[in-house]
Design a protein around this motif. Structure first.
Motif, mmCIF file in Angstrom:
data_model
loop_
_atom_site.group_PDB
_atom_site.id
_atom_site.type_symbol
_atom_site.label_atom_id
_atom_site.label_comp_id
_atom_site.label_asym_id
_atom_site.label_seq_id
_atom_site.Cartn_x
_atom_site.Cartn_y
_atom_site.Cartn_z
ATOM 1 N N LEU A 75 0.855 -1.180 0.000
ATOM 2 C CA LEU A 75 0.000 0.000 0.000
ATOM 3 C C LEU A 75 0.893 1.233 0.000
ATOM 4 C CD1 LEU A 75 -2.820 1.283 0.209
ATOM 5 C CD2 LEU A 75 -2.640 1.065 2.704
ATOM 6 N N LEU A 76 0.761 2.054 -1.024
ATOM 7 C CA LEU A 76 1.623 3.215 -1.195
ATOM 8 C C LEU A 76 0.787 4.464 -1.449
ATOM 9 C CD1 LEU A 76 3.970 1.530 -3.822
ATOM 10 C CD2 LEU A 76 4.547 1.866 -1.420
ATOM 11 N N GLU A 77 1.351 5.613 -1.081
ATOM 12 C CA GLU A 77 0.742 6.876 -1.478
ATOM 13 C C GLU A 77 1.510 7.418 -2.667
ATOM 14 O OE1 GLU A 77 -0.847 10.562 0.967
ATOM 15 O OE2 GLU A 77 1.296 10.811 0.543
ATOM 16 N N GLU A 78 0.831 7.567 -3.782
ATOM 17 C CA GLU A 78 1.456 8.063 -4.998
ATOM 18 C C GLU A 78 1.307 9.584 -5.057
ATOM 19 O OE1 GLU A 78 1.383 6.105 -9.196
ATOM 20 O OE2 GLU A 78 -0.376 7.413 -9.063
ATOM 21 N N GLY A 79 2.423 10.271 -5.264
ATOM 22 C CA GLY A 79 2.427 11.729 -5.237
ATOM 23 C C GLY A 79 2.093 12.352 -6.572
ATOM 24 N N LEU A 80 0.902 12.066 -7.089
ATOM 25 C CA LEU A 80 0.461 12.713 -8.319
ATOM 26 C C LEU A 80 0.273 14.198 -8.034
ATOM 27 C CD1 LEU A 80 -0.367 12.000 -11.267
ATOM 28 C CD2 LEU A 80 -2.734 11.936 -10.450
ATOM 29 N N PRO A 81 0.864 15.104 -8.816
ATOM 30 C CA PRO A 81 0.789 16.546 -8.530
ATOM 31 C C PRO A 81 -0.637 17.027 -8.310
ATOM 32 C CG PRO A 81 2.336 16.147 -10.314
ATOM 33 C CD PRO A 81 1.668 14.830 -10.027
ATOM 34 N N GLY A 82 -0.864 17.612 -7.139
ATOM 35 C CA GLY A 82 -2.177 18.143 -6.801
ATOM 36 C C GLY A 82 -3.169 17.132 -6.284
ATOM 37 N N ARG A 83 -2.842 15.834 -6.343
ATOM 38 C CA ARG A 83 -3.817 14.816 -5.928
ATOM 39 C C ARG A 83 -3.112 13.535 -5.474
ATOM 40 N NH1 ARG A 83 -9.224 14.520 -7.623
ATOM 41 N NH2 ARG A 83 -10.355 13.115 -6.227
ATOM 42 N N PRO A 84 -2.368 13.576 -4.349
ATOM 43 C CA PRO A 84 -1.797 12.323 -3.847
ATOM 44 C C PRO A 84 -2.910 11.354 -3.472
ATOM 45 C CG PRO A 84 -1.595 14.078 -2.222
ATOM 46 C CD PRO A 84 -2.077 14.720 -3.483
ATOM 47 N N HIS A 85 -2.681 10.068 -3.718
ATOM 48 C CA HIS A 85 -3.730 9.083 -3.490
ATOM 49 C C HIS A 85 -3.094 7.713 -3.271
ATOM 50 C CE1 HIS A 85 -2.781 9.053 -7.772
ATOM 51 N NE2 HIS A 85 -3.055 7.766 -7.720
ATOM 52 N N PRO A 86 -3.821 6.786 -2.654
ATOM 53 C CA PRO A 86 -3.257 5.455 -2.411
ATOM 54 C C PRO A 86 -3.309 4.575 -3.649
ATOM 55 C CG PRO A 86 -5.471 5.577 -1.523
ATOM 56 C CD PRO A 86 -5.142 6.959 -2.024
ATOM 57 N N VAL A 87 -2.302 3.707 -3.788
ATOM 58 C CA VAL A 87 -2.275 2.708 -4.854
ATOM 59 C C VAL A 87 -1.829 1.372 -4.262
ATOM 60 C CG1 VAL A 87 -1.786 4.381 -6.680
ATOM 61 C CG2 VAL A 87 0.107 3.260 -5.503
ATOM 62 N N LEU A 88 -2.137 0.300 -4.971
ATOM 63 C CA LEU A 88 -1.708 -1.040 -4.577
ATOM 64 C C LEU A 88 -0.755 -1.595 -5.622
ATOM 65 C CD1 LEU A 88 -5.010 -2.779 -3.350
ATOM 66 C CD2 LEU A 88 -3.192 -1.750 -1.956
ATOM 67 N N GLU A 89 0.289 -2.291 -5.135
ATOM 68 C CA GLU A 89 1.227 -2.963 -6.027
ATOM 69 C C GLU A 89 1.536 -4.344 -5.471
ATOM 70 O OE1 GLU A 89 4.672 -0.563 -6.411
ATOM 71 O OE2 GLU A 89 3.680 1.026 -7.552
ATOM 72 N N ARG A 90 1.574 -5.330 -6.372
ATOM 73 C CA ARG A 90 1.933 -6.686 -5.960
ATOM 74 C C ARG A 90 3.426 -6.900 -6.173
ATOM 75 N NH1 ARG A 90 -2.668 -10.016 -5.202
ATOM 76 N NH2 ARG A 90 -1.098 -11.395 -4.318
ATOM 77 N N ASP A 91 4.094 -7.387 -5.143
ATOM 78 C CA ASP A 91 5.518 -7.719 -5.299
ATOM 79 C C ASP A 91 5.754 -9.213 -5.142
ATOM 80 O OD1 ASP A 91 4.965 -7.944 -2.623
ATOM 81 O OD2 ASP A 91 6.585 -6.627 -1.940
ATOM 82 N N ASP A 92 4.652 -9.988 -5.184
ATOM 83 C CA ASP A 92 4.767 -11.436 -5.036
ATOM 84 C C ASP A 92 4.460 -12.167 -6.340
ATOM 85 O OD1 ASP A 92 2.121 -10.726 -5.099
ATOM 86 O OD2 ASP A 92 1.473 -12.088 -3.507
ATOM 87 N N VAL A 93 4.357 -11.419 -7.449
ATOM 88 C CA VAL A 93 4.117 -12.015 -8.762
ATOM 89 C C VAL A 93 5.220 -11.513 -9.696
ATOM 90 C CG1 VAL A 93 2.419 -12.457 -10.568
ATOM 91 C CG2 VAL A 93 1.647 -11.852 -8.264
ATOM 92 N N PRO A 94 6.408 -12.100 -9.641
ATOM 93 C CA PRO A 94 7.574 -11.541 -10.328
ATOM 94 C C PRO A 94 7.477 -11.495 -11.841
ATOM 95 C CG PRO A 94 8.032 -13.752 -9.484
ATOM 96 C CD PRO A 94 6.724 -13.337 -8.905
ATOM 97 N N PHE A 95 6.639 -12.337 -12.450
ATOM 98 C CA PHE A 95 6.603 -12.380 -13.909
ATOM 99 C C PHE A 95 5.332 -11.737 -14.464
ATOM 100 C CE2 PHE A 95 9.121 -16.091 -12.567
ATOM 101 C CZ PHE A 95 10.333 -15.714 -13.120
ATOM 102 N N PHE A 96 4.663 -10.936 -13.637
ATOM 103 C CA PHE A 96 3.428 -10.291 -14.079
ATOM 104 C C PHE A 96 3.745 -9.199 -15.102
ATOM 105 C CE2 PHE A 96 -0.144 -7.350 -13.792
ATOM 106 C CZ PHE A 96 -1.211 -8.228 -13.826
ATOM 107 N N ILE A 97 3.003 -9.191 -16.220
ATOM 108 C CA ILE A 97 3.189 -8.155 -17.241
ATOM 109 C C ILE A 97 2.587 -6.849 -16.728
ATOM 110 C CG2 ILE A 97 2.660 -7.472 -19.601
ATOM 111 C CD1 ILE A 97 2.500 -10.421 -20.327
#
Length: 267
Positions: free
Chosen positions: A176-198
């Motif tokens: 769970l990360l906060e992405e610093g999009l200019p003017g609108r920071p917001h949470p995003v999800l990223e998977r780090d347990d699927v190494p070959f995901f496109i």
């Protein structure tokens, strides 16, 4: 939901036309035939007169003020969950006619970070929801789970591991990360347990009159990165999502309503 929009417009037009024709022509003839006696109004006219004002009010509100939508997928987690019912501002980006979505009045334009409902170019009969990342003229790149905007990487602040629930429980353990999009920071999800995901890596320059949109659930979102055309035409916009008014997910157990999400804004 397009079938409902078509049905609503058709019913409003038919009931309004029946009521109007009766008032202009047939009501007077009935009165003349009846004399002092009151002639009963035809059932079709009676129902049309009763339902037309209601249908017209719903059509105006739904087409030009606010429209409800239901979130069917996990592509906007953690901001929006499966089972969320949201309200969409229909005049934020201009007034548009129902069914055709033709703009009749300019009011505003999407800003970076806006969560928008639209009809994707390759699925024009469906309503999708994503976040605006790139505006016309922007160059957007996505590499190694990082968004680059006009050559500069966005900042990311770790918020821990995500704990999902209900039909979104499969995302438990994602970063769970906060992405610093200019003017609108917001949470995003990223998977780090699927190494070959496109991941849909690449670089794109947004043409005039178009937008680049992405889901907050970066590894589970069919967005601009994967579309053949890559960009969302301005003419396909339906409105700006601004409020969660209900969440209903039976898989969570009990009555399935998450009262904590009622009335929540959309980050």
């Amino acid at each position: 939901m397009r079938w409902f929009e078509i049905a609503l417009v058709a019913l409003t037009a038919v009931t309004g036309l029946v009521w109007l024709l009766d008032r202009l022509f047939f009501a007077r003839r009935r009165a003349e035939r009846a004399g002092l006696l009151e002639e009963k109004e035809p059932v079709l006219v009676d129902y049309s007169r009763a339902f037309f004002p209601v249908l017209a009010a719903v059509l105006v509100l739904r087409s030009f003020v606010a429209e409800p939508f239901r979130i069917p997928s996990s592509s906007m987690m953690p901001s929006l969950l499966i089972g969320d019912f949201i309200l969409v501002n229909k005049f934020a980006y201009g007034l548009r006619l129902p069914i055709t979505n033709t703009k009749i009045l300019e009011i505003g334009e999407p800003q970076r970070g806006d969560v928008v409902v639209f009809r994707p170019p390759h699925q024009p009969d469906q309503d999708w929801i994503k976040r605006v990342v790139g505006l016309p003229g922007d160059t957007v790149a996505y590499r190694d789970n990082v968004v680059y905007l006009n050559g500069k990487p966005l900042s990311y602040r770790p918020l821990g591991r995500y704990v999902g629930k209900g039909r979104g429980a499969d995302m438990t353990g994602a970063m769970l990360l906060e992405e610093g999009l200019p003017g609108r920071p917001h949470p995003v999800l990223e998977r780090d347990d699927v190494p070959f995901f496109i991941q849909g890596e690449g670089e794109w320059t947004v043409p005039p009159g178009h937008y680049f949109v992405m889901g907050d659930n970066r590894d589970n979102s069919e967005d601009s990165r994967f579309w053949q055309a890559h960009f969302l035409p301005e003419s396909n916009l339906r409105g700006k999502a601004f409020l969660i008014w209900m969440n209903f997910d039976r898989s969570t157990g009990g009555i399935g309503i998450d009262f904590s999400r009622i009335g929540s804004g959309i980050p």
